[in-house]
Design a protein around this motif. Structure first.
Motif, PDB file in Angstrom:
ATOM      1  N   VAL A 124       0.847  -1.098  -0.046  1.00 46.43           N
ATOM      2  CA  VAL A 124      -0.016   0.061   0.116  1.00 46.43           C
ATOM      3  C   VAL A 124       0.945   1.311  -0.001  1.00 46.43           C
ATOM      4  O   VAL A 124       1.345   1.740   0.990  1.00 46.43           O
ATOM      5  N   ASP A 125       1.207   1.892  -1.108  1.00 45.53           N
ATOM      6  CA  ASP A 125       1.931   2.892  -1.257  1.00 45.53           C
ATOM      7  C   ASP A 125       1.489   4.437  -1.595  1.00 45.53           C
ATOM      8  O   ASP A 125       0.574   4.263  -2.472  1.00 45.53           O
ATOM      9  N   SER A 126       1.462   5.321  -0.787  1.00 44.35           N
ATOM     10  CA  SER A 126       1.184   6.584  -0.709  1.00 44.35           C
ATOM     11  C   SER A 126      -0.649   6.467  -1.004  1.00 44.35           C
ATOM     12  O   SER A 126      -0.760   7.512  -1.945  1.00 44.35           O
ATOM     13  N   SER A 127      -1.302   5.807  -0.386  1.00 46.11           N
ATOM     14  CA  SER A 127      -2.688   5.393  -0.815  1.00 46.11           C
ATOM     15  C   SER A 127      -3.607   5.667   0.517  1.00 46.11           C
ATOM     16  O   SER A 127      -2.991   5.820   1.509  1.00 46.11           O
ATOM     17  N   GLN A 128      -4.744   5.992   0.376  1.00 46.12           N
ATOM     18  CA  GLN A 128      -5.763   6.169   1.449  1.00 46.12           C
ATOM     19  C   GLN A 128      -7.086   5.324   1.287  1.00 46.12           C
ATOM     20  O   GLN A 128      -7.445   5.040   0.149  1.00 46.12           O
ATOM     21  N   ASP A 129      -7.512   5.040   2.312  1.00 43.88           N
ATOM     22  CA  ASP A 129      -8.855   4.309   2.527  1.00 43.88           C
ATOM     23  C   ASP A 129      -8.976   3.219   1.709  1.00 43.88           C
ATOM     24  O   ASP A 129      -9.527   2.885   0.717  1.00 43.88           O
ATOM     25  N   ILE A 130      -8.017   2.305   2.222  1.00 49.06           N
ATOM     26  CA  ILE A 130      -7.869   1.009   1.622  1.00 49.06           C
ATOM     27  C   ILE A 130      -8.341  -0.359   2.786  1.00 49.06           C
ATOM     28  O   ILE A 130      -7.955   0.115   3.879  1.00 49.06           O
ATOM     29  N   THR A 131      -9.071  -1.166   2.312  1.00 49.89           N
ATOM     30  CA  THR A 131      -9.744  -1.910   3.173  1.00 49.89           C
ATOM     31  C   THR A 131      -9.270  -3.727   2.720  1.00 49.89           C
ATOM     32  O   THR A 131      -9.197  -3.800   1.492  1.00 49.89           O
ATOM     33  N   ILE A 132      -8.547  -4.375   3.446  1.00 50.57           N
ATOM     34  CA  ILE A 132      -8.136  -5.520   2.995  1.00 50.57           C
ATOM     35  C   ILE A 132      -8.796  -6.643   4.285  1.00 50.57           C
ATOM     36  O   ILE A 132      -8.557  -6.566   5.271  1.00 50.57           O
ATOM     37  N   SER A 133      -9.556  -7.670   3.443  1.00 46.62           N
ATOM     38  CA  SER A 133     -10.225  -8.368   4.351  1.00 46.62           C
ATOM     39  C   SER A 133     -10.126  -9.807   3.807  1.00 46.62           C
ATOM     40  O   SER A 133     -10.294 -10.019   2.572  1.00 46.62           O
ATOM     41  N   ASN A 134     -10.547 -10.662   4.697  1.00 44.13           N
ATOM     42  CA  ASN A 134     -10.933 -12.315   4.368  1.00 44.13           C
ATOM     43  C   ASN A 134      -9.883 -12.611   3.420  1.00 44.13           C
ATOM     44  O   ASN A 134     -10.239 -13.530   2.503  1.00 44.13           O
ATOM     45  N   SER A 135      -8.724 -12.475   3.563  1.00 49.77           N
ATOM     46  CA  SER A 135      -7.522 -12.896   2.563  1.00 49.77           C
ATOM     47  C   SER A 135      -6.554 -13.828   3.287  1.00 49.77           C
ATOM     48  O   SER A 135      -6.430 -13.495   4.704  1.00 49.77           O
ATOM     49  N   ALA A 146       2.575  -4.421   3.460  1.00 47.33           N
ATOM     50  CA  ALA A 146       3.567  -3.411   3.791  1.00 47.33           C
ATOM     51  C   ALA A 146       2.827  -2.197   3.163  1.00 47.33           C
ATOM     52  O   ALA A 146       2.540  -1.873   2.320  1.00 47.33           O
ATOM     53  N   LEU A 147       3.165  -1.016   4.263  1.00 42.22           N
ATOM     54  CA  LEU A 147       2.686   0.209   4.032  1.00 42.22           C
ATOM     55  C   LEU A 147       3.861   1.172   3.704  1.00 42.22           C
ATOM     56  O   LEU A 147       4.660   1.302   4.554  1.00 42.22           O
ATOM     57  N   LYS A 148       3.917   1.740   2.456  1.00 45.25           N
ATOM     58  CA  LYS A 148       5.006   2.292   1.975  1.00 45.25           C
ATOM     59  C   LYS A 148       4.854   3.878   1.588  1.00 45.25           C
ATOM     60  O   LYS A 148       3.584   4.231   1.074  1.00 45.25           O
ATOM     61  N   GLY A 149       5.903   4.625   1.440  1.00 42.80           N
ATOM     62  CA  GLY A 149       5.882   5.733   1.008  1.00 42.80           C
ATOM     63  C   GLY A 149       7.320   5.979   0.309  1.00 42.80           C
ATOM     64  O   GLY A 149       7.925   5.243  -0.623  1.00 42.80           O
ATOM     65  N   SER A 150       7.910   7.262   0.669  1.00 39.81           N
ATOM     66  CA  SER A 150       8.935   7.766   0.063  1.00 39.81           C
ATOM     67  C   SER A 150      10.222   7.157   0.970  1.00 39.81           C
ATOM     68  O   SER A 150      10.110   6.745   2.218  1.00 39.81           O
ATOM     69  N   LYS A 151      11.554   7.714   0.668  1.00 43.50           N
ATOM     70  CA  LYS A 151      12.393   7.213   1.430  1.00 43.50           C
ATOM     71  C   LYS A 151      13.638   8.450   1.182  1.00 43.50           C
ATOM     72  O   LYS A 151      13.678   9.160   0.426  1.00 43.50           O
ATOM     73  N   GLY A 152      14.583   8.488   2.100  1.00 45.54           N
ATOM     74  CA  GLY A 152      15.854   9.279   2.092  1.00 45.54           C
ATOM     75  C   GLY A 152      15.652  10.615   2.864  1.00 45.54           C
ATOM     76  O   GLY A 152      14.341  10.968   3.464  1.00 45.54           O
ATOM     77  N   PRO A 153      16.752  11.398   2.959  1.00 46.97           N
ATOM     78  CA  PRO A 153      16.382  12.700   4.045  1.00 46.97           C
ATOM     79  C   PRO A 153      15.586  13.750   3.625  1.00 46.97           C
ATOM     80  O   PRO A 153      15.107  14.621   3.952  1.00 46.97           O
ATOM     81  N   PHE A 154      15.182  13.603   2.307  1.00 46.58           N
ATOM     82  CA  PHE A 154      14.259  14.716   1.433  1.00 46.58           C
ATOM     83  C   PHE A 154      12.967  14.043   1.366  1.00 46.58           C
ATOM     84  O   PHE A 154      12.185  14.505   0.626  1.00 46.58           O
ATOM     85  N   ALA A 155      12.460  12.961   1.980  1.00 44.11           N
ATOM     86  CA  ALA A 155      11.392  12.201   1.752  1.00 44.11           C
ATOM     87  C   ALA A 155      10.102  13.022   1.934  1.00 44.11           C
ATOM     88  O   ALA A 155       9.139  13.089   1.374  1.00 44.11           O
ATOM     89  N   MET A 156      10.244  13.937   2.986  1.00 37.04           N
ATOM     90  CA  MET A 156       9.021  14.494   3.283  1.00 37.04           C
ATOM     91  C   MET A 156       8.752  15.762   2.271  1.00 37.04           C
ATOM     92  O   MET A 156       7.422  16.166   2.425  1.00 37.04           O
ATOM     93  N   GLN A 157       9.495  16.027   1.320  1.00 35.95           N
ATOM     94  CA  GLN A 157       9.211  16.857   0.340  1.00 35.95           C
ATOM     95  C   GLN A 157       8.893  16.554  -1.044  1.00 35.95           C
ATOM     96  O   GLN A 157       8.542  16.996  -1.783  1.00 35.95           O
TER      97      GLN A 157
END
Length: 439
Positions: free
Chosen positions: A233-244, A254-265
């Motif tokens: 789940v990369d940079s996503s919102q309102d995700i439901t995972i069930s009965n799997s 895995a809940l994912k986003g960016s990386k590195g010292p400038f990730a918040m930008q």
């Protein structure tokens, strides 16, 4: 006589009017029903040998051109490279159907794609969807990534060069759903992916229900499928995972986003928010829920009524090169069947790069884990990057487990609370900070 004729005429006209209304209603129903396109009736061959990439894509294109509908994959093994879903097109996999990925990497054209927190040229997935609203991928079929050759290539190169990274060996994902809204994936079995199984990037209002994520599937001799995450789940919102069901060689979810010292930008990486995981079984893998290996803002996560037979309940990877904020995570009603640990909160230094910057700070707070029962290896650990990680309120309550190891490794911080935690039949108070944390 005239009265009888009048009545007969009235009855006849009423019958005709009623029939016309019925026909109009039936025509409306037919018009509303989505058009169905069976790939086997339109050139695809389910013999597990014929490469059907062009044929299947032609069906998808025709369906889209005609206003949308459902592309049906019937019983059979349909070999294919990358296919690209278009707006208005849904996929239905009938029972006994297999969409089997080609083992030739050339059948997955490269493009600039999101991978491990950044964009680079990387093979397309077997199924690809971009900027689609109201997408449905449903049925009782199987997506088979034919991953064994890709796994062997990775291990061969890593054996020759220990510095080999995940991205050193291009491997296809099973499905990439990106920039999509209102998506339902239901009933599909994801097996033997060459890389990640299901990658969700910048999606919202998406549900995954009654699916299976397995790599390897036990039918091949390999005992491990590298980087075979179940769902990313990369940079996503309102995700439901069930009965799997999950049994993979890497992170389960895995809940994912960016990386590195400038990730918040990173404007390409909005926060991961409002994730709901429930009533799932985790047979093998890194953890029911993992934040990382690249992640920045993750918040408002709820997990309940799950079974873990090995994976860690909660795994938070703390990168020393990335500013991270994990908060508002609630996990409850978990059964551990010879599970690993409840907590695995620890530094994650694999492939990190500060790019000449000072180490950033990270925050972990408002974590609530409750109603845990069963057997496990240990309660785990909560350890941050020295001088860089701030822990807020973290609670563990209503736990009754048997554990092989009763030690708990933790940093010195206020806010950790154990309440009604019973381990091996003995009440366990809130653990004191470990000796190394006190120094």
């Amino acid at each position: 006589m005239n009265n009888k004729l009048t009545i007969a005429a009235w009855l006849l006209s009423s019958f005709i009017a009623t029939s016309n209304l019925a026909n109009a209603h039936n025509n409306t129903d037919k018009y509303d029903d989505p058009k169905r396109y069976n790939i086997a009736e339109m050139g695809a061959v389910g013999d597990s040998k014929t490469l059907n990439t062009v044929a299947i894509q032609a069906v998808i294109d025709k369906c889209a051109k005609n206003g949308g509908g459902t592309v049906v994959i019937p019983k059979g093994i349909f070999l294919s490279g990358s296919i690209f879903i278009k707006q208005g097109v849904n996929i239905e996999m009938l029972e006994g159907s297999v969409l089997k990925g080609s083992t030739d990497i050339k059948d997955y054209p490269k493009s600039s794609t999101r991978i491990e927190g950044h964009f680079e040229e990387w093979p397309s997935a077997l199924i690809n969807a971009d900027k689609i609203t109201h997408l449905r991928i449903t049925g009782k079929g199987v997506l088979d990534g034919s991953g064994q050759p890709f796994w062997k290539e990775f291990y061969s190169k890593r054996s020759a060069d220990p510095k080999t990274t995940n991205l050193s060996v291009p491997r296809p994902r099973l499905a990439l759903i990106q920039n999509c809204k209102d998506v339902k994936i239901d009933g599909i079995a994801f097996t033997n992916s060459g890389f990640w199984n299901l990658h969700l990037y910048r999606c919202s209002n998406l549900t995954v229900n009654n699916c299976r994520f397995v790599a390897p599937d036990g039918k091949v001799p390999d005992d491990h499928a590298p980087s075979s995450d179940g769902i990313d789940v990369d940079s996503s919102q309102d995700i439901t995972i069930s009965n799997s069901f999950f049994s993979v060689g890497d992170d389960d979810i895995a809940l994912k986003g960016s990386k590195g010292p400038f990730a918040m930008q990173d404007k390409d990486s909005p926060p991961v928010e409002r994730i709901y995981i429930h009533d799932c079984v985790f047979e093998a893998g890194g953890g029911i829920m993992t934040c990382g290996s690249e992640a920045t803002l993750v918040r408002d996560v709820k997990i309940e009524r799950c079974i873990t037979r090995k994976p860690v309940v909660m795994r938070l990877k703390l990168r020393p090169d990335t500013p991270q904020q994990y908060e508002n995570i609630s996990i409850s009603d978990i059964t551990m069947e010879n599970g690993s640990a409840i907590f695995n909160v620890a530094p994650w230094s694999q492939y990190f790069d500060l790019k000449g910057q000072a180490p950033p700070t990270s925050i972990v707070r408002n974590i609530k884990i409750s109603n845990i029962k069963g057997s496990c290896a240990s309660l785990g650990k909560i350890v941050g990057n020295p001088g860089a990680t701030t822990f807020g309120d973290i609670s563990l309550s209503n736990v009754n487990v048997t554990a092989k190891n009763t030690t708990f490794d933790r940093d010195d911080f206020k806010g950790l609370v154990f309440e009604n935690v019973v381990v091996n039949g003995i009440a366990m108070p809130t653990p004191e900070p470990t000796a190394k944390a006190v120094k």
